[in-house]
Write a protein that holds these residues in place. Sequence first.
Motif, mmCIF file in Angstrom:
data_model
loop_
_atom_site.group_PDB
_atom_site.id
_atom_site.type_symbol
_atom_site.label_atom_id
_atom_site.label_comp_id
_atom_site.label_asym_id
_atom_site.label_seq_id
_atom_site.Cartn_x
_atom_site.Cartn_y
_atom_site.Cartn_z
ATOM 1 N N VAL A 8 27.656 21.914 62.612
ATOM 2 C CA VAL A 8 27.075 23.016 62.080
ATOM 3 C C VAL A 8 28.109 22.976 60.498
ATOM 4 O O VAL A 8 28.032 23.032 59.419
ATOM 5 N N TYR A 11 26.516 19.633 58.093
ATOM 6 C CA TYR A 11 25.098 19.942 57.949
ATOM 7 C C TYR A 11 24.935 21.305 57.264
ATOM 8 O O TYR A 11 23.610 21.719 56.616
ATOM 9 N N VAL A 12 25.521 22.375 57.835
ATOM 10 C CA VAL A 12 25.240 23.489 57.348
ATOM 11 C C VAL A 12 26.092 24.091 56.206
ATOM 12 O O VAL A 12 25.665 24.364 55.231
#
Length: 140
Positions: A8, A11-12
Amino acid sequence: MEGFTWCVHKYVMHGFLWSLHRDHHDHSNDPPLEKNDYFFVIFAIPAIAMMYYGTVNDFNIFFYIGIGITIYGMAYFFVHDIFIHQRLKILKNTQNPYLLAIRRAHKQHHKHIGKEKGECFGFLWVPVKYFKMYFNKSKV
């Protein structure tokens, strides 16, 4: 949770939601609350929903997953916001090798102010080289 958190974060937070996470890396203006703090709400919503769903169905697995997310979030708040970023000035002068390794890895993560070229996306587990740095010092 650590693997999920790493993904998370990389990549987020350093991906499509960089607009919320950017101010956490920009230390030119350190307000008491950052856009990055919205992630508490973003992660609390599924935790609350899972706990609710788990209770209306005789405390099924979703309740316990929601509890796990909540406990991990509390650990994140205490370690990341209070200890690492010193929002409350405690454990400032610790000599604990584990805590120093976590703090050092996080500092390495923050040396990159852009969303690319990041490193050390973990939270409670960081690359072994940072642990060796401080555990070897304590044995001298």
